[in-house]
Design a protein around this motif. Structure first.
Motif, PDB file in Angstrom:
ATOM      1  N   GLY A  23       0.778  -1.230   0.000  1.00 15.83           N
ATOM      2  CA  GLY A  23       0.000   0.000   0.000  1.00 15.83           C
ATOM      3  C   GLY A  23       0.805   1.273   0.000  1.00 15.83           C
ATOM      4  O   GLY A  23       0.257   2.357   0.227  1.00 15.83           O
ATOM      5  N   ASN A  24       2.115   1.183  -0.225  1.00 15.42           N
ATOM      6  CA  ASN A  24       2.952   2.388  -0.251  1.00 15.42           C
ATOM      7  C   ASN A  24       2.452   3.406  -1.251  1.00 15.42           C
ATOM      8  O   ASN A  24       2.362   4.596  -0.947  1.00 15.42           O
ATOM      9  N   ASP A  25       2.162   2.953  -2.465  1.00  8.54           N
ATOM     10  CA  ASP A  25       1.814   3.877  -3.543  1.00  8.54           C
ATOM     11  C   ASP A  25       0.505   4.608  -3.254  1.00  8.54           C
ATOM     12  O   ASP A  25       0.395   5.820  -3.488  1.00  8.54           O
ATOM     13  N   VAL A  26      -0.486   3.897  -2.767  1.00  8.93           N
ATOM     14  CA  VAL A  26      -1.750   4.537  -2.412  1.00  8.93           C
ATOM     15  C   VAL A  26      -1.528   5.533  -1.281  1.00  8.93           C
ATOM     16  O   VAL A  26      -2.080   6.638  -1.285  1.00  8.93           O
ATOM     17  N   HIS A  27      -0.702   5.166  -0.308  1.00 13.40           N
ATOM     18  CA  HIS A  27      -0.376   6.068   0.801  1.00 13.40           C
ATOM     19  C   HIS A  27       0.266   7.343   0.277  1.00 13.40           C
ATOM     20  O   HIS A  27      -0.061   8.459   0.717  1.00 13.40           O
ATOM     21  N   ASP A  28       1.193   7.206  -0.680  1.00 11.15           N
ATOM     22  CA  ASP A  28       1.862   8.376  -1.257  1.00 11.15           C
ATOM     23  C   ASP A  28       0.874   9.278  -1.981  1.00 11.15           C
ATOM     24  O   ASP A  28       0.944  10.504  -1.882  1.00 11.15           O
ATOM     25  N   ALA A  29      -0.038   8.663  -2.740  1.00 11.77           N
ATOM     26  CA  ALA A  29      -1.030   9.452  -3.473  1.00 11.77           C
ATOM     27  C   ALA A  29      -1.924  10.227  -2.507  1.00 11.77           C
ATOM     28  O   ALA A  29      -2.281  11.390  -2.750  1.00 11.77           O
ATOM     29  N   LYS A  30      -2.282   9.608  -1.390  1.00 12.26           N
ATOM     30  CA  LYS A  30      -3.100  10.284  -0.390  1.00 12.26           C
ATOM     31  C   LYS A  30      -2.326  11.420   0.262  1.00 12.26           C
ATOM     32  O   LYS A  30      -2.886  12.476   0.581  1.00 12.26           O
ATOM     33  N   GLU A  31      -1.028  11.224   0.454  1.00  9.35           N
ATOM     34  CA  GLU A  31      -0.206  12.307   1.012  1.00  9.35           C
ATOM     35  C   GLU A  31      -0.110  13.474   0.036  1.00  9.35           C
ATOM     36  O   GLU A  31      -0.051  14.642   0.461  1.00  9.35           O
TER      37      GLU A  31
END
Length: 322
Positions: free
Chosen positions: A82-90
Motif C-alpha cells: 500500500g505504499n503507492d496509495v499512501h503516497d497518493a493520499k499524502e
C-alpha cells in the motif's frame, strides 16, 4: 507557475505544482502518478506536456514521484503493502493544505493507472480517474490473461503489417528492426499457431481462454466508484496488452456502463503502450483535455495555508535565505 516541493509526513516525496495565474478555483487538481519506473516527467515527457496544456485552460496539476522513484526517497517506516496509495493520499493532503482544494482527479499510465484507480477506492476526495493502459487486477490473478493478451497484440501487429508494401520492402532490403527473411518463417509459424487458437478479444474470460481455476473477475470496484459519482475515463492503446487484458476481464461486464456514458472509454489505434510517437501523445492530451472540459466540475474552495507550505519547497530547504 511551476514550483517544486518536498512534502509528506516523512518529507521524502518530491513533486512539481503547475498552477496558472488564472487557475480556475472550481476545478479539481489533476494529480499525475508515475508509470512504471519512470519519474514524474512521465513517459516521453507526457506528464509535463499534459500539465502545461491543461494550465493554459486554467487547470492546476501536480506531478510527483512515488516513494523510491525519481527524486523521492523511500520512507523506511512504511510497509511495502500500500505504499503507492499512501503516497497518493499524502499528495492530496499536501495540495489541500497548501491550496485549499480538497477534490482531485487522478491519472496515470500502466502501473500509475492502477495506483490512481485503487487510491480512488480508498479516498472519497477523488472525483475523477483517468487510467491509461491499466490492468486493475492483481497480476498474479491474470497470469493466463496477460499471456493471451500478449499473443493478441502480436497477432494484431503482424496482421496489420502483412499487406504493407513498405514493410515488405524493408524486409527484403534488410532494414527492418523486427522482421528479416531469416526469421520470417518462424514468425509466420507463430502467427499460424496463435490464429489456430481462435482468440476472440470480444469473448469473456469464462469461454475457456483461461484455465479453469482462474479467479472470476468482478466489477465491484467500478460499482463502488460509480455509486459515489466518481467520473471514470478509461484510455487504451491498441499496441498495449492492457487493452486485451481489460477486454478479457472487465470490459464485457462494464459494457452497459460504457454504452450509457457512465464510463468514458477510448481506444487509440496504432499507438503503443506509452504513446511513444508524437502524434499519439498529442492525441492523448487532446482526449484528456476534451473529457475534462465536457464534464461539470464544481469544487468548493476552502481556506489554505500557502505561507506555511511554501517553506517546505525544495528551493527553501536546499538554498535557505542568507
Amino acid at each position: 507557475m511551476e514550483k517544486a516541493f518536498i512534502f509528506g509526513e516523512a518529507k521524502n516525496l518530491v513533486g512539481i505544482i503547475h498552477r496558472p495565474a488564472h487557475a480556475n478555483i472550481h476545478y479539481p487538481v489533476m494529480i499525475m502518478i508515475n508509470g512504471g519506473l519512470i519519474h514524474r516527467v512521465g513517459p516521453n515527457r507526457l506528464y509535463v506536456k499534459l500539465a502545461r496544456t491543461l494550465g493554459v485552460a486554467g487547470w492546476t496539476s501536480f506531478r510527483f514521484d512515488l516513494s523510491g522513484l525519481g527524486d523521492s526517497a523511500t520512507a523506511w517506516q512504511q510497509s511495502e503493502s500500500g505504499n503507492d496509495v499512501h503516497d497518493a493520499k499524502e499528495a492530496m493532503d499536501f495540495i489541500a493544505l497548501t491550496y485549499g482544494i480538497h477534490e482531485f482527479i487522478l491519472m496515470g499510465i500502466c502501473s500509475g493507472a492502477d495506483v490512481a484507480f485503487h487510491t480512488a477506492l480508498k479516498d472519497t476526495r477523488v472525483v475523477g480517474v483517468i487510467p491509461i493502459n491499466g490492468y486493475f487486477y492483481e497480476l498474479e490473478e491474470m497470469y493466463d490473461v496477460v499471456k493471451k493478451a500478449n499473443e493478441a497484440v502480436a497477432l494484431r501487429y503482424y496482421k496489420k503489417n502483412m499487406f504493407s508494401i513498405a514493410r515488405w520492402q524493408k524486409i527484403v532490403r534488410g532494414r527492418s528492426s523486427v522482421l528479416s527473411l531469416k526469421n520470417l518463417s518462424r514468425i509466420l509459424n507463430s502467427i499460424t499457431n496463435i490464429a489456430k487458437q481462435k482468440f476472440k478479444p470480444a469473448a469473456y474470460a469464462g469461454s475457456g481462454i483461461v484455465r479453469k481455476n482462474q479467479p472470476e473477475f468482478k466489477i465491484d470496484n467500478w460499482d463502488i466508484l460509480l455509486k459515489r459519482n466518481t467520473k471514470l475515463y478509461h484510455i487504451f492503446s491498441e499496441g498495449s496488452d492492457a487493452y486485451d487484458a481489460f477486454v478479457l476481464t472487465a470490459a464485457m461486464r462494464l459494457q452497459s456502463y460504457i454504452q450509457s456514458g457512465k464510463i468514458g472509454y477510448t481506444l487509440i489505434r496504432d499507438a503503443d503502450h506509452t504513446c511513444t510517437l508524437v502524434w499519439s501523445q498529442e492525441y492523448l492530451i487532446m482526449l484528456i483535455k476534451t473529457w475534462l472540459l465536457e464534464n461539470n466540475w464544481e469544487v468548493t474552495p476552502h481556506s489554505s495555508n500557502i505561507r506555511v507550505a511554501e517553506k517546505e519547497s525544495i528551493q527553501d530547504l536546499l538554498m535557505p535565505n542568507i
